[in-house]
Scaffold this motif. Structure first.
Motif, mmCIF file in Angstrom:
data_model
loop_
_atom_site.group_PDB
_atom_site.id
_atom_site.type_symbol
_atom_site.label_atom_id
_atom_site.label_comp_id
_atom_site.label_asym_id
_atom_site.label_seq_id
_atom_site.Cartn_x
_atom_site.Cartn_y
_atom_site.Cartn_z
ATOM 1 N N CYS A 165 -21.770 3.046 -28.574
ATOM 2 C CA CYS A 165 -21.038 3.684 -27.477
ATOM 3 C C CYS A 165 -20.412 5.143 -27.782
ATOM 4 C CB CYS A 165 -19.833 2.674 -27.238
ATOM 5 S SG CYS A 165 -20.083 0.999 -26.860
ATOM 6 N N GLU A 166 -20.394 5.617 -26.676
ATOM 7 C CA GLU A 166 -19.858 7.200 -26.780
ATOM 8 C C GLU A 166 -18.315 7.476 -26.766
ATOM 9 O OE1 GLU A 166 -24.166 8.502 -24.552
ATOM 10 O OE2 GLU A 166 -21.996 9.010 -23.389
ATOM 11 N N ALA A 167 -17.591 6.381 -26.418
ATOM 12 C CA ALA A 167 -16.244 6.284 -26.320
ATOM 13 C C ALA A 167 -15.728 5.122 -26.052
ATOM 14 C CB ALA A 167 -15.765 7.152 -25.108
ATOM 15 N N ILE A 168 -14.347 4.874 -26.737
ATOM 16 C CA ILE A 168 -13.599 3.876 -26.494
ATOM 17 C C ILE A 168 -12.643 4.026 -25.462
ATOM 18 C CG2 ILE A 168 -12.070 1.931 -27.557
ATOM 19 C CD1 ILE A 168 -13.413 2.536 -30.373
ATOM 20 N N PHE A 169 -12.559 3.014 -24.301
ATOM 21 C CA PHE A 169 -11.562 3.130 -23.520
ATOM 22 C C PHE A 169 -10.492 2.184 -23.508
ATOM 23 C CE2 PHE A 169 -14.419 5.962 -21.602
ATOM 24 C CZ PHE A 169 -13.885 6.789 -20.613
ATOM 25 N N LYS A 170 -9.328 2.510 -23.938
ATOM 26 C CA LYS A 170 -8.242 1.651 -24.122
ATOM 27 C C LYS A 170 -7.169 1.522 -22.743
ATOM 28 C CE LYS A 170 -5.213 -1.218 -26.508
ATOM 29 N NZ LYS A 170 -4.592 -0.603 -27.520
ATOM 30 N N GLY A 171 -7.479 0.543 -22.118
ATOM 31 C CA GLY A 171 -6.727 0.142 -20.897
ATOM 32 C C GLY A 171 -5.248 -0.155 -21.295
ATOM 33 N N THR A 172 -4.233 0.320 -20.700
ATOM 34 C CA THR A 172 -2.833 0.109 -21.055
ATOM 35 C C THR A 172 -1.994 0.074 -19.918
ATOM 36 O OG1 THR A 172 -2.139 2.361 -21.768
ATOM 37 C CG2 THR A 172 -3.187 0.985 -23.328
ATOM 38 N N LYS A 173 -0.501 0.040 -20.149
ATOM 39 C CA LYS A 173 0.315 -0.124 -19.078
ATOM 40 C C LYS A 173 0.774 1.253 -18.796
ATOM 41 C CE LYS A 173 0.810 -4.509 -18.287
ATOM 42 N NZ LYS A 173 0.500 -5.314 -17.058
ATOM 43 N N VAL A 174 0.531 2.233 -19.544
ATOM 44 C CA VAL A 174 0.799 3.622 -19.257
ATOM 45 C C VAL A 174 -0.399 4.555 -19.207
ATOM 46 C CG1 VAL A 174 3.248 3.309 -20.176
ATOM 47 C CG2 VAL A 174 1.474 3.991 -21.802
ATOM 48 N N ASP A 175 -0.174 5.641 -18.810
ATOM 49 C CA ASP A 175 -1.383 6.707 -18.630
ATOM 50 C C ASP A 175 -1.735 7.625 -19.870
ATOM 51 O OD1 ASP A 175 1.023 8.497 -18.639
ATOM 52 O OD2 ASP A 175 0.630 9.215 -16.383
ATOM 53 N N GLY A 176 -1.498 7.071 -20.975
ATOM 54 C CA GLY A 176 -1.839 7.714 -22.255
ATOM 55 C C GLY A 176 -0.941 7.474 -23.192
ATOM 56 N N VAL A 177 -0.995 8.230 -24.243
ATOM 57 C CA VAL A 177 -0.199 8.128 -25.550
ATOM 58 C C VAL A 177 0.973 8.921 -25.485
ATOM 59 C CG1 VAL A 177 -0.262 8.394 -27.974
ATOM 60 C CG2 VAL A 177 -2.417 7.579 -26.846
#
Length: 248
Positions: A165-177
């Protein structure tokens, strides 16, 4: 799909051609305190389909915390290895629910388990999984790594590397870190970018330490975004939206 939508799907530029989407089990329970919320599962499936329609090859890893969390079971006195195996089985249940939702939308999907259960899903064989992706099937990797003491974050990073894979997309409750919980602190600061080492040193909660280290050692970026933002997953693939990129 109209002819104009088809043309847009065929011409929309995407930065990544093969990605890993990592979501928690809690993401599937909606406003409930436990279990699966079918409308929420279908909503997430539609987000995945929107990206799949762009021609992106998609892997998924889903946690099991909405059904059973191994570490919590261990903390309550259950033997850790047994608790972790129960958590792995919970991830299979979530994967099957997501498979059903995706196939209901016309997206061919395979559930691939690190623990053999041939009557339910496929065993993990790397070359076969790669072939599924090449055939534009969504691959949902279940049962973690098949080993206790490893989280689904680590499983997501491991499978992402194995699948190239070229990236991991981490889906969370907020729009970033953020530097602290934005739901509790009004002055929380969102990072546009953050390094692997900074995420580890500051314990920013991106993923667990083993997963971040595995991504760092293989130069695999982690994109943290809000799974609750309609069209957010597709938007980021098209170069739009708000997110944090962990890399470098």
């Amino acid at each position: 799909m109209t002819s104009s939508e088809t043309a847009e799907t065929q011409t929309s530029p995407v930065k990544y051609k093969r990605v890993m989407l990592k979501i928690s089990g809690e993401a599937l329970m909606g406003d409930q305190g436990f279990g699966l919320h079918p409308p929420t599962v279908e909503r997430i499936a539609r987000e995945v389909k929107a990206v799949h329609d762009l021609g992106v090859e998609i892997c998924m890893v889903i946690g099991g915390g909405n059904i059973f969390r191994g570490l919590s079971g261990s903390a309550q006195g259950m033997e850790r290895t047994t608790a972790d195996y129960m958590g792995m089985l919970a991830t299979v249940m979530n994967a099957l629910a997501m498979q059903s939702a995706l196939e209901g939308l016309g997206v061919f999907t395979r559930v691939i388990s690190a623990i053999r259960m041939d009557e339910v899903c496929e065993p993990y064989i790397r070359r076969r999984a790669v072939r599924h992706l090449e055939k534009k099937r969504v691959c949902i990797f279940a049962a973690g790594t098949g080993n206790p003491y490893f989280t689904t974050d680590t499983a997501g990073a491991l499978r992402a590397n194995e699948m190239a894979c070229e990236a991991i997309f981490k889906g969370t409750k907020v729009d970033g870190v953020y530097d602290k919980d934005p739901h509790k602190f009004d002055d929380a600061k969102r990072y546009d970018t953050v390094s692997y080492d900074e995420a580890l040193a500051k314990r920013l909660g991106v993923m667990d330490a083993a997963a971040i280290a595995l991504a760092r050692d293989n130069n695999l970026p982690i994109i943290v975004f809000s799974l609750d933002e309609p069209g957010g997953f597709r938007g980021i693939l098209a170069g739009e939206g708000t997110y944090t990129k962990v890399y470098g």
